[in-house]
Design a protein around this motif. Structure first.
Motif, PDB file in Angstrom:
ATOM      1  N   ASP A 120       0.870  -1.151   0.043  1.00  0.00           N
ATOM      2  CA  ASP A 120       0.007   0.113  -0.026  1.00  0.00           C
ATOM      3  C   ASP A 120       0.891   1.069   0.127  1.00  0.00           C
ATOM      4  O   ASP A 120       0.421   2.297  -0.628  1.00  0.00           O
ATOM      5  CB  ASP A 120      -0.825  -0.204   1.205  1.00  0.00           C
ATOM      6  CG  ASP A 120      -1.935  -0.870   0.911  1.00  0.00           C
ATOM      7  OD1 ASP A 120      -2.343  -1.298  -0.276  1.00  0.00           O
ATOM      8  OD2 ASP A 120      -2.721  -1.221   1.919  1.00  0.00           O
ATOM      9  N   VAL A 121       2.043   1.096   0.744  1.00  0.00           N
ATOM     10  CA  VAL A 121       3.041   2.337   0.634  1.00  0.00           C
ATOM     11  C   VAL A 121       3.462   2.683  -0.795  1.00  0.00           C
ATOM     12  O   VAL A 121       3.308   3.698  -1.159  1.00  0.00           O
ATOM     13  CB  VAL A 121       4.354   2.100   1.852  1.00  0.00           C
ATOM     14  CG1 VAL A 121       5.030   3.206   1.438  1.00  0.00           C
ATOM     15  CG2 VAL A 121       3.616   2.398   3.113  1.00  0.00           C
ATOM     16  N   ALA A 122       3.701   1.431  -1.325  1.00  0.00           N
ATOM     17  CA  ALA A 122       4.260   1.590  -2.950  1.00  0.00           C
ATOM     18  C   ALA A 122       3.033   2.179  -3.674  1.00  0.00           C
ATOM     19  O   ALA A 122       3.139   3.007  -4.579  1.00  0.00           O
ATOM     20  CB  ALA A 122       4.572   0.304  -3.256  1.00  0.00           C
ATOM     21  N   ALA A 123       1.678   1.563  -3.511  1.00  0.00           N
ATOM     22  CA  ALA A 123       0.811   2.145  -4.371  1.00  0.00           C
ATOM     23  C   ALA A 123       0.320   3.492  -4.180  1.00  0.00           C
ATOM     24  O   ALA A 123      -0.080   4.195  -5.150  1.00  0.00           O
ATOM     25  CB  ALA A 123      -0.216   1.126  -4.205  1.00  0.00           C
ATOM     26  N   LYS A 124       0.481   3.961  -3.021  1.00  0.00           N
ATOM     27  CA  LYS A 124      -0.118   5.417  -2.415  1.00  0.00           C
ATOM     28  C   LYS A 124       0.731   6.491  -2.662  1.00  0.00           C
ATOM     29  O   LYS A 124       0.635   7.335  -1.807  1.00  0.00           O
ATOM     30  CB  LYS A 124      -0.912   4.999  -1.129  1.00  0.00           C
ATOM     31  CG  LYS A 124      -2.114   4.395  -1.340  1.00  0.00           C
ATOM     32  CD  LYS A 124      -2.894   4.013  -0.083  1.00  0.00           C
ATOM     33  CE  LYS A 124      -3.819   3.076   0.055  1.00  0.00           C
ATOM     34  NZ  LYS A 124      -4.673   2.792   1.147  1.00  0.00           N
ATOM     35  N   ALA A 546      18.376  13.083  -4.550  1.00  0.00           N
ATOM     36  CA  ALA A 546      18.713  14.358  -3.418  1.00  0.00           C
ATOM     37  C   ALA A 546      17.317  14.269  -2.408  1.00  0.00           C
ATOM     38  O   ALA A 546      17.375  14.772  -1.229  1.00  0.00           O
ATOM     39  CB  ALA A 546      18.298  15.676  -4.322  1.00  0.00           C
ATOM     40  N   SER A 547      16.150  13.479  -2.516  1.00  0.00           N
ATOM     41  CA  SER A 547      15.043  13.581  -1.660  1.00  0.00           C
ATOM     42  C   SER A 547      14.270  12.075  -1.933  1.00  0.00           C
ATOM     43  O   SER A 547      14.209  11.514  -2.852  1.00  0.00           O
ATOM     44  CB  SER A 547      14.165  14.589  -1.905  1.00  0.00           C
ATOM     45  OG  SER A 547      13.003  14.425  -1.283  1.00  0.00           O
ATOM     46  N   GLY A 548      13.922  11.633  -0.725  1.00  0.00           N
ATOM     47  CA  GLY A 548      13.087  10.473  -0.633  1.00  0.00           C
ATOM     48  C   GLY A 548      11.712  10.650  -0.639  1.00  0.00           C
ATOM     49  O   GLY A 548      11.063   9.796  -0.789  1.00  0.00           O
ATOM     50  N   VAL A 549      11.157  11.723  -1.137  1.00  0.00           N
ATOM     51  CA  VAL A 549       9.768  12.178  -0.580  1.00  0.00           C
ATOM     52  C   VAL A 549       9.208  11.978  -2.026  1.00  0.00           C
ATOM     53  O   VAL A 549       9.618  11.996  -3.103  1.00  0.00           O
ATOM     54  CB  VAL A 549       9.493  13.671  -0.498  1.00  0.00           C
ATOM     55  CG1 VAL A 549       7.953  13.958  -0.448  1.00  0.00           C
ATOM     56  CG2 VAL A 549       9.990  14.099   0.876  1.00  0.00           C
ATOM     57  N   GLY A 550       7.848  10.935  -2.097  1.00  0.00           N
ATOM     58  CA  GLY A 550       7.303  10.623  -3.149  1.00  0.00           C
ATOM     59  C   GLY A 550       7.997   9.191  -4.133  1.00  0.00           C
ATOM     60  O   GLY A 550       7.290   8.829  -4.796  1.00  0.00           O
ATOM     61  N   ASP A 551       8.974   8.929  -3.625  1.00  0.00           N
ATOM     62  CA  ASP A 551      10.069   7.904  -4.392  1.00  0.00           C
ATOM     63  C   ASP A 551       9.536   6.442  -3.671  1.00  0.00           C
ATOM     64  O   ASP A 551       9.685   6.229  -2.529  1.00  0.00           O
ATOM     65  CB  ASP A 551      11.297   8.164  -4.312  1.00  0.00           C
ATOM     66  CG  ASP A 551      12.111   7.206  -5.205  1.00  0.00           C
ATOM     67  OD1 ASP A 551      11.623   6.161  -5.690  1.00  0.00           O
ATOM     68  OD2 ASP A 551      13.276   7.230  -5.417  1.00  0.00           O
ATOM     69  N   THR A 552       8.906   5.763  -4.462  1.00  0.00           N
ATOM     70  CA  THR A 552       8.445   4.379  -3.715  1.00  0.00           C
ATOM     71  C   THR A 552       9.259   3.288  -4.337  1.00  0.00           C
ATOM     72  O   THR A 552       8.777   1.892  -4.400  1.00  0.00           O
ATOM     73  CB  THR A 552       7.011   4.109  -4.037  1.00  0.00           C
ATOM     74  OG1 THR A 552       6.897   4.092  -5.329  1.00  0.00           O
ATOM     75  CG2 THR A 552       6.260   5.129  -3.289  1.00  0.00           C
ATOM     76  N   ARG A 553      10.276   3.306  -5.061  1.00  0.00           N
ATOM     77  CA  ARG A 553      10.925   2.162  -5.847  1.00  0.00           C
ATOM     78  C   ARG A 553      11.553   1.436  -4.972  1.00  0.00           C
ATOM     79  O   ARG A 553      11.584   0.052  -5.175  1.00  0.00           O
ATOM     80  CB  ARG A 553      12.077   2.590  -6.628  1.00  0.00           C
ATOM     81  CG  ARG A 553      11.718   3.684  -7.980  1.00  0.00           C
ATOM     82  CD  ARG A 553      12.926   4.173  -8.539  1.00  0.00           C
ATOM     83  NE  ARG A 553      13.564   5.280  -7.997  1.00  0.00           N
ATOM     84  CZ  ARG A 553      14.613   5.825  -8.241  1.00  0.00           C
ATOM     85  NH1 ARG A 553      15.435   5.286  -9.223  1.00  0.00           N
ATOM     86  NH2 ARG A 553      15.311   6.619  -7.537  1.00  0.00           N
TER      87      ARG A 553
END
Length: 654
Positions: A120-124, A546-553
């Motif tokens: 769900d973290v990856a999908a959202k 540079a930032s981990g925000v929004g990246d779900t790889r």
């Protein structure tokens, strides 16, 4: 003549009276456990030579015969020991079976819930609510592992209690049997017949002993019984009773073992040395089901923690910081034998490093005077630790890193249980949603100024990236004149795998690496795939995220662990390993139940066969009462006639 007739009648009267007493004894004891039917055996009295022939002098009681068949009794004892052992085993294993297979209390719902939270973290898009839900599911999973292990621990304590209780009862039976041997022996020494009721009582004690442990019985001197258990350890010899002791394992003080007492020394018996009965069933359950089940559960916890941690540390959290361990990994249990030499300073440590290589076995580490040997207990294979150094030697065996250091003495030994504590020590280490490393650590790009159609994929990183990753950014450039890619870090080798699966290796410094569409380029623990057709001078950049925000790889890769084969040399997933555990316990539970039912039927049959010989039939005894009553009346009539004749003789004299 009348005196002889009176004597004959009296003998018949006494015989009939004995028959009535014995029959009444049978009737009143028909419901007493272990009672064997008794019968008066009569014989003719001594003959009297009258000169013209031999004349009878009446009857006499030859013996009070006890009907008992030792062969049938032995069958009943063996059947009783088997039935009691299987009942004890089933009472314990059914608890584990019900717990593991429970759709709410088992591990499966928590595993599914946790990986659903990850996915769900990856999908959202790694939103705050999805991260909170994932942490909650992770905490639930850790709690479930610990709860299951706690329950197994409670069952283990129950086995310890059973061992202590059984040992106390067995010792009591042994002493009672020895005392009866003494009492029965006094009659034999006086050349008297054995007392039937004491024989019954002793046989019943031996029968009850077999409900606790299988006992072998042999006849001894003076009508005594010699009772032995296990592999021939004597429990009762004549008037002497030997003792068992419930003692703590020398390598695990929380584990109760059965010891055999000889003088002031207690020798620990192996779990498989005692079979049958409540004690044998409990020992077999612990060694064949409880220990493997707890270790298997711990293996799942450790494997999940190791694999999840490894991937989590390859990502970035919301603050752009590299991920840390997500779950705790329990070290192996190492038990030092309390009998090791006092001068020994040896320390043994062990930790699982590769879950796929685990062999589902415990190990014994023993010093032979020259080297330490690691003995795999499942097959007793010995692996020497060479070269051994007192300053410390580390050796990996079956996916477990053994570290041994210190000065050793001959016969020093340690018990190593690699995964037994895995579930109990499975804890969530990440305490804040921002610490979830959902993002990948690097990004790739190609400038808009590129003239070709080539694209560079998102990069994948492996464990080597953490220790030998390249200095970023890295810019790769294509030279159309040579068809080569340049710009790889000078100190790193490059491996190229084309679309057909063919691998080409370029040693460092890797220059003029051939370009081929669909090929994957790996260096310094990261991999990228190139597609399309590049133009001359086209560049491709690999740089830090540079930032981990929004990246779900990375969180997507964490979710993929649900279906990754990480056990049994890469042939079993986390879920399938747990399913195998549930199946193994379930099949064994059913096997024990079926064998227990069969043993019960065999016991019933054996008891019935023995009862045909030794049991009291009330209808038959009622018939015997009438028979002996008539015999008594007849003998009395004989005496009455003898008295009349005597009176007649006296009257002639007057």
């Amino acid at each position: 003549m009348s005196g002889n007739l009176l004597s004959i009648g009296k003998s018949g009267l006494f015989a009939a009276q004995a028959g009535l007493s014995t029959t009444g004894h049978n009737i009143t004891n028909a419901g007493v456990a272990g009672y064997n039917r008794q019968v008066v055996v009569q014989a003719t009295g001594p003959m009297l030579d009258t000169g013209v022939g031999f004349q009878g002098t009446g009857t006499q009681i030859a013996e009070i015969k006890r009907y008992s068949d030792e062969f049938l009794n032995s069958q009943v004892r063996n059947a009783q020991a088997s039935k009691s052992g299987l009942d004890s085993y089933y009472a314990q294993i059914s608890q584990i079976d019900n717990m593991l297979a429970d759709q709410t209390a088992g591990l499966s719902p928590s595993l599914h819930g946790f990986f659903k939270g990850v996915q769900d973290v990856a999908a959202k898009g790694a939103t705050l609510p999805s991260r909170e839900a994932m942490l909650s599911a992770a905490d639930t999973l850790a709690t479930r592992f610990q709860a299951l292990d706690t329950r197994l621990g409670e069952i283990r304590e129950g086995v310890n209690s059973t061992i202590q209780t059984s040992v106390t009862v067995i010792n009591s039976y042994a002493q009672q049997i020895a005392d009866l041997n003494d009492k029965i022996g006094t009659f034999a020494a006086a050349q008297q017949r054995a007392p039937n009721d004491l024989l019954d009582k002793r046989d019943q004690l031996v029968m009850e002993l077999n409900t606790h442990v299988k006992a072998n019985v042999m006849p001894g001197d003076n009508n005594s019984l010699t009772v032995s258990i296990g592999s021939g350890q004597p429990l009762v010899v004549g008037q002497r009773a030997f003792q068992l002791a419930a003692t703590k394992s020398p390598t695990d003080l929380t584990r109760m073992e059965v010891g055999y007492v000889t003088g002031s020394k207690v020798t620990v018996l192996a779990d498989n040395a005692l079979s049958g009965g409540t004690l044998g069933g409990a020992l077999e359950f612990r060694s064949k089901t409880l220990d493997p089940a707890q270790s298997a559960l711990g293996k799942i916890a450790i494997g999940l923690a190791i694999e999840f941690n490894a991937q989590h540390k390859l990502g970035l959290d919301q603050n752009g910081v590299a991920g840390k361990d997500f779950f705790s990994v329990a070290p192996a249990y190492v038990g030092k034998n309390i009998n090791n030499a006092l001068s020994s300073t040896t320390a043994v440590q062990a930790v699982v490093s590769d879950p796929s290589k685990l062999m589902d076995s415990d190990y014994k580490v023993k010093f032979d005077g020259t080297n330490y040997n690691v003995i795999r207990l499942s097959d007793n294979k010995s692996i020497p630790v060479t070269p051994y150094s007192a300053s410390g030697t580390t050796m990996t065996i079956d996916g477990v890193d053994f570290t041994i250091s210190g000065a050793a003495a001959k016969d020093d030994e340690f018990l190593v249980r690699p995964t037994i504590g895995g579930a109990a020590n499975f804890n969530l280490l990440v305490g804040h949603v921002a610490d979830i490393a959902a993002a990948a650590p690097i990004v790739t790009s190609e400038p808009l100024s590129n003239t070709g159609s080539a694209k560079i994929s998102e990069s994948k990183v492996g464990k080597d990236f953490l220790t030998g990753g390249p200095a970023l950014p890295v810019t790769l450039a294509f030279d159309s004149a040579t068809g080569k890619l340049n710009g790889f870090p000078a100190g790193l080798a490059v491996s190229v795998k084309n679309s057909a699966g063919v691998v080409t290796n370029y040693p460092a410094p890797a220059t003029n690496v051939s370009f081929a569409a669909g090929s994957t380029y790996t260096f310094g623990g990261l991999s990228v795939t190139m597609t399309g057709v590049p133009g001359n001078g086209d560049t491709f950049t690999i740089e830090n995220n540079a930032s981990g925000v929004g990246d779900t790889r990375n969180i997507g890769l964490l979710g993929d662990l649900q279906t990754k084969n990480i056990f049994n040399n890469g042939s079993a997933t986390i879920q399938s390993s747990y399913a195998q555990l549930v199946s193994t316990v379930g099949n064994k539970t059913r096997e024990v139940q079926v064998n227990g039912d069969a043993a019960g039927a065999l016991l019933t049959q054996a008891k019935a066969t023995a009862a045909d010989v030794s049991g009291v039939n009330l209808d038959e005894e009622a018939t015997n009462l009438i028979k002996y009553q008539q015999a008594y009346q007849a003998a009395g009539k004989v005496m009455q006639i003898a008295g009349t004749i005597f009176d007649t003789l006296l009257s002639i004299g007057r």
